[in-house]
Design a protein around this motif. Structure first.
Motif, PDB file in Angstrom:
ATOM      1  N   MET A   1       6.131  12.170  -2.682  1.00  0.00           N
ATOM      2  CA  MET A   1       4.721  12.036  -2.306  1.00  0.00           C
ATOM      3  C   MET A   1       3.978  11.224  -3.372  1.00  0.00           C
ATOM      4  O   MET A   1       4.139  11.473  -4.563  1.00  0.00           O
ATOM      5  CB  MET A   1       4.089  13.430  -2.186  1.00  0.00           C
ATOM      6  N   GLN A   2       3.157  10.296  -2.916  1.00  0.00           N
ATOM      7  CA  GLN A   2       2.375   9.483  -3.864  1.00  0.00           C
ATOM      8  C   GLN A   2       0.989  10.080  -4.049  1.00  0.00           C
ATOM      9  O   GLN A   2       0.365  10.516  -3.083  1.00  0.00           O
ATOM     10  CB  GLN A   2       2.215   8.060  -3.319  1.00  0.00           C
ATOM     11  N   ARG A   3       0.519  10.035  -5.315  1.00  0.00           N
ATOM     12  CA  ARG A   3      -0.827  10.544  -5.588  1.00  0.00           C
ATOM     13  C   ARG A   3      -1.691   9.368  -6.044  1.00  0.00           C
ATOM     14  O   ARG A   3      -1.343   8.668  -7.001  1.00  0.00           O
ATOM     15  CB  ARG A   3      -0.770  11.623  -6.655  1.00  0.00           C
ATOM     16  N   LEU A   4      -2.814   9.171  -5.360  1.00  0.00           N
ATOM     17  CA  LEU A   4      -3.679   8.036  -5.685  1.00  0.00           C
ATOM     18  C   LEU A   4      -5.087   8.525  -5.958  1.00  0.00           C
ATOM     19  O   LEU A   4      -5.599   9.408  -5.260  1.00  0.00           O
ATOM     20  CB  LEU A   4      -3.726   7.049  -4.507  1.00  0.00           C
ATOM     21  N   LYS A   5      -5.691   7.934  -6.998  1.00  0.00           N
ATOM     22  CA  LYS A   5      -7.070   8.277  -7.282  1.00  0.00           C
ATOM     23  C   LYS A   5      -7.971   7.197  -6.676  1.00  0.00           C
ATOM     24  O   LYS A   5      -7.788   6.016  -6.944  1.00  0.00           O
ATOM     25  CB  LYS A   5      -7.283   8.371  -8.797  1.00  0.00           C
ATOM     26  N   ILE A   6      -8.884   7.642  -5.827  1.00  0.00           N
ATOM     27  CA  ILE A   6      -9.763   6.685  -5.158  1.00  0.00           C
ATOM     28  C   ILE A   6     -11.102   6.685  -5.883  1.00  0.00           C
ATOM     29  O   ILE A   6     -11.906   7.613  -5.733  1.00  0.00           O
ATOM     30  CB  ILE A   6      -9.995   7.071  -3.673  1.00  0.00           C
ATOM     31  N   ASP A   7     -11.335   5.663  -6.704  1.00  0.00           N
ATOM     32  CA  ASP A   7     -12.636   5.608  -7.350  1.00  0.00           C
ATOM     33  C   ASP A   7     -13.272   4.222  -7.221  1.00  0.00           C
ATOM     34  O   ASP A   7     -14.306   3.952  -7.817  1.00  0.00           O
ATOM     35  CB  ASP A   7     -12.542   6.042  -8.827  1.00  0.00           C
ATOM     36  N   ASP A   8     -12.632   3.332  -6.430  1.00  0.00           N
ATOM     37  CA  ASP A   8     -13.301   2.072  -6.088  1.00  0.00           C
ATOM     38  C   ASP A   8     -14.300   2.349  -4.983  1.00  0.00           C
ATOM     39  O   ASP A   8     -14.154   3.315  -4.231  1.00  0.00           O
ATOM     40  CB  ASP A   8     -12.271   1.050  -5.568  1.00  0.00           C
ATOM     41  N   ILE A   9     -15.278   1.462  -4.897  1.00  0.00           N
ATOM     42  CA  ILE A   9     -16.284   1.683  -3.846  1.00  0.00           C
ATOM     43  C   ILE A   9     -15.647   1.513  -2.468  1.00  0.00           C
ATOM     44  O   ILE A   9     -15.886   2.281  -1.559  1.00  0.00           O
ATOM     45  CB  ILE A   9     -17.477   0.739  -4.052  1.00  0.00           C
ATOM     46  N   ILE A  10     -14.808   0.477  -2.361  1.00  0.00           N
ATOM     47  CA  ILE A  10     -14.082   0.304  -1.093  1.00  0.00           C
ATOM     48  C   ILE A  10     -12.586   0.230  -1.402  1.00  0.00           C
ATOM     49  O   ILE A  10     -12.146  -0.512  -2.282  1.00  0.00           O
ATOM     50  CB  ILE A  10     -14.512  -0.978  -0.350  1.00  0.00           C
ATOM     51  N   TYR A  11     -11.844   1.042  -0.704  1.00  0.00           N
ATOM     52  CA  TYR A  11     -10.402   1.084  -0.934  1.00  0.00           C
ATOM     53  C   TYR A  11      -9.717   0.862   0.417  1.00  0.00           C
ATOM     54  O   TYR A  11      -9.942   1.605   1.366  1.00  0.00           O
ATOM     55  CB  TYR A  11     -10.019   2.448  -1.510  1.00  0.00           C
ATOM     56  N   ASN A  12      -8.905  -0.195   0.495  1.00  0.00           N
ATOM     57  CA  ASN A  12      -8.209  -0.496   1.751  1.00  0.00           C
ATOM     58  C   ASN A  12      -6.722  -0.225   1.590  1.00  0.00           C
ATOM     59  O   ASN A  12      -6.148  -0.554   0.541  1.00  0.00           O
ATOM     60  CB  ASN A  12      -8.405  -1.971   2.129  1.00  0.00           C
ATOM     61  N   SER A  13      -6.149   0.358   2.604  1.00  0.00           N
ATOM     62  CA  SER A  13      -4.731   0.667   2.491  1.00  0.00           C
ATOM     63  C   SER A  13      -4.028   0.525   3.845  1.00  0.00           C
ATOM     64  O   SER A  13      -4.596   0.841   4.895  1.00  0.00           O
ATOM     65  CB  SER A  13      -4.570   2.092   1.965  1.00  0.00           C
ATOM     66  N   GLU A  14      -2.821   0.018   3.762  1.00  0.00           N
ATOM     67  CA  GLU A  14      -1.962  -0.071   4.961  1.00  0.00           C
ATOM     68  C   GLU A  14      -0.784   0.857   4.735  1.00  0.00           C
ATOM     69  O   GLU A  14      -0.145   0.795   3.675  1.00  0.00           O
ATOM     70  CB  GLU A  14      -1.418  -1.494   5.114  1.00  0.00           C
ATOM     71  N   ILE A  15      -0.519   1.722   5.670  1.00  0.00           N
ATOM     72  CA  ILE A  15       0.678   2.564   5.533  1.00  0.00           C
ATOM     73  C   ILE A  15       1.662   2.130   6.617  1.00  0.00           C
ATOM     74  O   ILE A  15       1.401   2.296   7.811  1.00  0.00           O
ATOM     75  CB  ILE A  15       0.320   4.065   5.670  1.00  0.00           C
ATOM     76  N   ASN A  16       2.759   1.560   6.160  1.00  0.00           N
ATOM     77  CA  ASN A  16       3.729   1.035   7.133  1.00  0.00           C
ATOM     78  C   ASN A  16       5.082   1.725   7.059  1.00  0.00           C
ATOM     79  O   ASN A  16       6.037   1.321   7.716  1.00  0.00           O
ATOM     80  CB  ASN A  16       3.892  -0.479   6.940  1.00  0.00           C
ATOM     81  N   SER A  17       5.167   2.729   6.184  1.00  0.00           N
ATOM     82  CA  SER A  17       6.399   3.524   6.156  1.00  0.00           C
ATOM     83  C   SER A  17       6.011   5.004   6.133  1.00  0.00           C
ATOM     84  O   SER A  17       4.915   5.359   5.684  1.00  0.00           O
ATOM     85  CB  SER A  17       7.238   3.177   4.923  1.00  0.00           C
ATOM     86  N   SER A  18       6.914   5.803   6.598  1.00  0.00           N
ATOM     87  CA  SER A  18       6.598   7.231   6.744  1.00  0.00           C
ATOM     88  C   SER A  18       6.643   7.935   5.394  1.00  0.00           C
ATOM     89  O   SER A  18       7.661   8.485   4.991  1.00  0.00           O
ATOM     90  CB  SER A  18       7.572   7.884   7.732  1.00  0.00           C
ATOM     91  N   GLU A  19       5.535   7.890   4.701  1.00  0.00           N
ATOM     92  CA  GLU A  19       5.421   8.565   3.401  1.00  0.00           C
ATOM     93  C   GLU A  19       4.201   9.479   3.408  1.00  0.00           C
ATOM     94  O   GLU A  19       3.304   9.324   4.235  1.00  0.00           O
ATOM     95  CB  GLU A  19       5.261   7.530   2.284  1.00  0.00           C
TER      96      GLU A  19
END
Lengths: 272, 271
Positions: free
Chosen positions: A1-19
Motif C-alpha cells: 500500500m502506498q501512503r501519500l501526503k496531499i498538501d498541494d493545492i491541486i493534486y492530480n492522480s491517475e490510477i491505472n493498476s490495482s493498488e
C-alpha cells in the motif's frame, strides 16, 4: 500500500493498476484532489482528513473499474468537503464517510451514474456533538444503474445534524434501483436530527425505497446497562460505538481497520 | 458479613403506593424466597432496591453493608455488589455480550481485566450454562429466546460476582432442563462465593432446586408472613387463600365489567 501526503493545492492522480493508497490530507488550506481510475482497475483508497478547512475530491471511475473509498474525518478544524464522482459502465463504487470528531462539517456529495450497470453504495457514520451537515445526491443517467445509501448517526447534547439524501432516477433509466436507509439515535433531550430522505423518480420500471428511523435512546436500555455497574457515560459510549462502528466493516485492510478502530474508540471516549 | 437490610420501605409509582412498609434482611450465604400473588409488589421491591428511576421511595431505608443505598445511583449500587437478574432483560443492538460484560467488569476494577483471562472465564461460564459458544459475539439479548435471555442473566451474574443477587422470575421461560442448569449454576455460585440471594418465583419446583433458607409472602405491599421451605410447599399445595383469611386481608374486588355495544349499528333487526 502506498501512503501519500496531499498538501498541494491541486493534486492530480491517475490510477491505472490495482493498488491501494492512503492519502493524508493535511495542510491548513483548501485542497483539491482529482483522480481517475482506469478501465478494469480495482483499488482501495483511504483518505485521512487531518487538518484541512476545505477538501474537494473529484474522481472518475472508468469502465469496469472498482473503487472502495474510506474517508475518515479527523480534522482539528471546521471543514467543508465536496465530493464529485462520475461513473462509467459497470463501474462499482463503495464510498464510506466516517467522522467522530468534535468539529463542524459540511459535506456535499454528488455521484453521477453515467454508464449502464454502474453501482454506487454511499455510507456514512457520524457522531454529532456540533454542526454536521450532509447533502448527498446520486443521479441515475443510464439504465440498470444502482445506488444505495446507508447513513447512521448518533446525536449528542450539543449536536445539530442535517442530512439531505436524494436518489434521482431520470426518465429512460429503466431497471435502475435506488435504496436508502437512514438511522439516527439521539442522546439529547433538546436536539433532534433533521433528515430528508428523498427519491425523485422519473421512470416506471425501477426499484426504489427509503427507510428512516429517528429516536431517543430507550431509558430502559440505559437502566439495564447501569444495573450492571456501567456508568451513564460508559453506556453512551458502548451504544454509540455499537451503532457507528459497523462503518469500519467497509475497510478491507486489517491493519488500517485496527488503527481506525482505536481512533474511533478514543474519539468516542473524548466526546461522549 | 455482607447484608442487605430493608426497613419500613414505602414505594410508589406514578403516585400509586405499591410497597407499604417492607422489612427484610438478606445476609450473605442465605437464600430468601419471595412469593406472593401477581401485582402485589415483589418486582417493585427488587426494582426499588436496584434503583429503577420509575419507582419513588417515599419512606424507609435500604442499607447495604452499612451504606445508604438510596443515596447511590443505579451503577454505584451494582458496583457495590448488588445484582438484579431481570424478568424482561433488554435487547441492545450493536453492543456485543463480550464488550458489555468487559465494560461492566472493568467498571469494578482499577486496572482493566486482561483480554485472555476475560475470554477464558467467559467461555467457561457460557459452557457452564450450556449456551451456544457464539454468545460472546452476539448482540446483547438481541434475537435471544426467552430462555436464552434468562440464562444470559445468570452468565452475567456469574461473571460480575455480586455479594447479594436478586432474581426476578428468572425461571419463567425456561424448559425443564434449562431450569435445572440455571438452578445448579445459581446454587454452585452461592456455595462457592457465599452469595446472598433474594429470589422471586411462583414455582415450588425452582425453590426445591435452590433450597431457600428463608421464605416470605408479600401481599398488598407488605410481607405478611415468613418461614422456611415449608412455607413454599404450603403455598404450592394450598395457594394464598388461607393467608387472606388468617391475616384478615381484604381481597381485591373484581371490577364490574360493563360491556360496551355499538348500539343499533350493525345489529340486524327482526322484521
Amino acid at each position: 500500500m502506498q501512503r501519500l501526503k496531499i498538501d498541494d493545492i491541486i493534486y492530480n492522480s491517475e490510477i491505472n493498476s490495482s493498488e491501494d493508497y492512503i492519502f493524508d490530507v493535511s495542510d491548513e488550506k483548501a485542497i483539491k484532489l482529482n483522480l481517475n481510475l482506469g478501465n478494469n482497475v480495482n483499488s482501495n483508497l483511504y483518505i485521512n482528513l487531518l487538518n484541512t478547512n476545505s477538501f474537494e475530491f473529484n474522481f472518475k471511475l472508468e469502465t469496469n473499474s472498482k473503487m472502495n473509498i474510506f474517508m475518515f474525518n479527523q480534522n482539528e478544524c471546521d471543514t467543508k468537503v465536496f465530493i464529485n464522482a462520475n461513473m462509467d459502465t459497470y463501474s462499482d463504487l463503495n464510498l464510506s464517510f466516517a467522522e467522530f470528531n468534535d468539529k463542524a462539517i459540511e459535506v456535499n456529495c454528488n455521484v453521477l451514474l453515467n454508464g449502464e450497470y454502474a453501482t454506487a453504495c454511499i455510507n456514512s457514520a457520524t457522531l454529532a456533538n456540533c454542526n454536521k451537515k450532509y447533502t448527498i445526491n446520486c443521479t441515475h443517467h443510464d439504465k440498470n444503474t444502482s445506488s444505495t445509501f446507508n447513513n447512521y448517526a448518533v446525536l449528542l447534547e450539543s449536536g445539530d445534524l442535517y442530512i439531505d439524501a436524494t436518489g434521482k432516477i431520470n426518465a429512460g433509466c429503466s431497471g435502475s434501483k435506488s435504496h436508502q436507509t437512514t438511522k439516527a439515535l439521539t442522546f439529547s433531550q433538546q436536539k433532534q436530527a433533521v433528515i430528508f430522505p428523498q427519491l425523485l423518480i422519473d421512470e416506471n420500471d425501477v426499484e426504489a425505497s427509503h427507510a428512516m428511523t429517528l429516536g431517543r435512546i430507550d431509558d430502559e436500555q440505559m437502566y439495564y446497562l447501569q444495573t450492571r455497574g456501567i456508568s451513564e457515560k460508559m453506556a453512551t459510549e458502548l451504544i454509540t460505538i455499537g451503532y457507528l462502528m459497523p462503518i469500519l466493516e467497509n475497510i478491507h485492510d486489517s491493519s488500517v481497520k485496527e488503527q481506525y478502530q482505536k481512533i474511533v474508540e478514543s474519539c468516542v471516549n473524548n466526546i461522549c | 458479613m455482607s447484608s442487605l437490610k430493608i426497613v419500613d420501605l414505602h414505594v410508589q409509582i406514578q403516585g400509586k403506593q405499591i410497597l407499604k412498609g417492607v422489612d427484610l434482611q438478606v445476609n450473605e450465604n442465605e437464600i430468601h424466597a419471595l412469593m406472593g400473588p401477581n401485582g402485589n409488589g415483589k418486582s417493585t421491591l427488587l426494582a426499588a432496591i436496584m434503583g429503577n428511576p420509575k419507582y419513588t421511595v417515599t419512606k424507609g431505608e435500604i442499607i447495604f453493608d452499612g451504606q445508604n443505598v438510596l443515596e447511590m445511583s443505579v451503577d454505584q449500587r451494582a458496583r457495590a455488589g448488588l445484582f438484579l437478574g431481570m424478568q424482561y432483560p433488554q435487547e441492545i443492538s450493536g453492543v456485543t455480550n463480550s464488550d458489555f460484560l468487559r465494560a461492566a467488569i472493568n467498571s469494578r476494577l482499577e486496572k482493566p481485566v486482561s483480554l485472555f483471562s476475560f475470554i477464558k472465564e467467559m467461555e467457561k461460564t457460557i459452557k457452564d450454562l450450556e449456551m451456544k459458544p457464539d454468545l460472546a459475539h452476539r448482540f446483547l439479548n438481541e434475537g435471544f429466546s426467552g430462555g436464552e435471555k434468562k440464562r444470559n442473566e445468570i452468565v452475567q451474574m456469574k461473571m460480575l460476582k455480586p455479594t447479594i443477587a436478586m432474581l426476578d422470575e428468572i425461571d419463567s421461560g425456561l424448559d425443564v432442563d434449562a431450569l435445572k442448569i440455571v438452578a445448579n449454576a445459581v446454587v454452585d455460585m452461592q456455595k462457592t462465593t457465599n452469595l446472598g440471594l433474594l429470589v422471586v418465583s411462583h414455582y415450588e419446583r425452582f425453590y426445591q432446586l435452590l433450597k431457600p433458607t428463608h421464605a416470605h409472602v408479600l401481599i398488598d405491599g407488605k410481607i405478611v408472613t415468613s418461614g422456611g421451605i415449608e412455607l413454599v410447599e404450603k403455598i404450592d399445595s394450598d395457594g394464598y387463600d388461607w393467608l387472606y383469611k388468617q391475616f384478615n386481608i381484604e381481597t381485591i374486588k373484581k371490577a364490574v365489567v360493563v360491556s360496551n355495544t355499538l348500539g343499533s349499528c350493525a345489529v340486524s333487526k327482526k322484521v
